[in-house]
Motif scaffolding. Structure first.
Motif, PDB file in Angstrom:
ATOM      1  N   ALA A 158      26.649 -45.775 -77.598  1.00 53.00           N
ATOM      2  CA  ALA A 158      27.930 -45.736 -78.309  1.00 53.00           C
ATOM      3  C   ALA A 158      28.269 -44.343 -78.816  1.00 53.00           C
ATOM      4  O   ALA A 158      29.322 -44.154 -79.445  1.00 53.00           O
ATOM      5  CB  ALA A 158      27.907 -46.725 -79.473  1.00 53.00           C
TER       6      ALA A 158
ATOM      7  N   GLU B  13      25.032 -55.186 -81.832  1.00 55.70           N
ATOM      8  CA  GLU B  13      26.468 -55.481 -81.887  1.00 55.70           C
ATOM      9  C   GLU B  13      27.186 -54.628 -82.933  1.00 55.70           C
ATOM     10  O   GLU B  13      28.389 -54.371 -82.819  1.00 55.70           O
ATOM     11  CB  GLU B  13      26.682 -56.964 -82.205  1.00 55.70           C
TER      12      GLU B  13
ATOM     13  N   THR C  68      28.945 -49.781 -82.873  1.00 60.68           N
ATOM     14  CA  THR C  68      30.097 -49.549 -82.005  1.00 60.68           C
ATOM     15  C   THR C  68      30.456 -48.062 -81.979  1.00 60.68           C
ATOM     16  O   THR C  68      30.090 -47.296 -82.883  1.00 60.68           O
ATOM     17  CB  THR C  68      31.304 -50.346 -82.503  1.00 60.68           C
ATOM     18  N   THR C  69      31.198 -47.683 -80.969  1.00 63.52           N
ATOM     19  CA  THR C  69      31.631 -46.297 -80.840  1.00 63.52           C
ATOM     20  C   THR C  69      32.430 -45.852 -82.059  1.00 63.52           C
ATOM     21  O   THR C  69      32.262 -44.727 -82.553  1.00 63.52           O
ATOM     22  CB  THR C  69      32.476 -46.130 -79.564  1.00 63.52           C
TER      23      THR C  69
END
Length: 236
Positions: free
Chosen positions: A40, A83, A86-87
């Motif tokens: 990410a 999960e 994230t980016t």
């Protein structure tokens, strides 16, 4: 090439890593999460052993992440779920990470010439990188609560299988390595069932983290190979 599998972090004496490449495995979930974080765009992951150490290292722009007994640590930005990484949250940022078993195992392995983070997600890429480093290999299964964890063992077997498929020289392995290779070959077609039925898998599902179990059970979905440089894991 010699391959040794170590069953859990408590069996990891420092002399077993000297002049070798160490691949640390914590499928549920530390090494899977580290792979996800670097994919990410995280600048790096700093693994630490204790919550106090993590808090002490926090600087502006960094993120604190971690868990104890499968639960997010109060006051931390992130837990230990792939999960969450994230980016939008982690791109360009350093993450200070502490987990119950995985980050302890990474520190145990630091006597090795090279330290990689392996998982089911990046097994093939991890095997290729380890072969390129031209050292004997130690696969350290982090385990759970100082005991062997089934998901780490089957991942070690998968990585050995990938080493056999990729390398040109014969491999010699210890008895545990041979057993884990056999376990992987016998369960390759139903890895998710094996992992979701493991002690840690069942615990995570009970706590509402079933998606983590599914994601961490995916084989060779990433080419990211986290590699220790100084005190930080970066994309190798």
């Amino acid at each position: 090439m010699q391959i040794e599998v170590i069953s859990n972090v408590n069996e990891a004496q420092s002399e077993r890593f000297s002049h070798r490449t160490a691949i640390v495995i914590d499928v549920l979930r530390a090494t899977s999460t580290i792979v996800a974080a670097l994919a990410a765009g995280a600048a790096g992951i700093v693994p630490v052993e204790t919550v106090l150490e993590a808090r002490a290292l926090l600087c502006d722009g960094q993120l604190l992440a971690g868990e104890r007994f499968c639960r997010k640590i109060p006051g931390f930005h992130l837990g230990n779920s792939p999960e969450e990484f994230t980016t939008e949250i982690v791109r360009g940022r350093r993450v200070v990470l502490t987990t119950t078993n995985g980050t302890r195992a990474l520190h145990k392995a630091m006597r090795a010439d090279h330290v990689l983070a392996g998982s089911l997600n990046n097994a093939a890429a991890c095997a290729r990188t380890a072969l390129e480093l031209r050292r004997d290999i130690v696969l350290l299964c982090a385990g759970s609560h100082d005991e062997f964890a089934l998901e780490d063992g089957v991942c070690a077997g998968l990585i050995i299988s990938q080493l056999q498929a990729t390398g040109s020289s014969p491999l010699e392995m210890n008895d545990l390595g041979a057993a884990m290779l056999g376990l992987y070959r016998n369960t390759a077609d139903h890895l998710y069932d094996l992992i979701s039925g493991s002690v840690t898998g069942k615990r995570l599902i009970k706590y509402g983290s079933g998606r983590d179990v599914e994601r961490c059970s995916q084989v060779n979905c990433s080419t990211i190979v986290p590699r220790m440089q100084g005190d930080m894991l970066v994309q190798g």
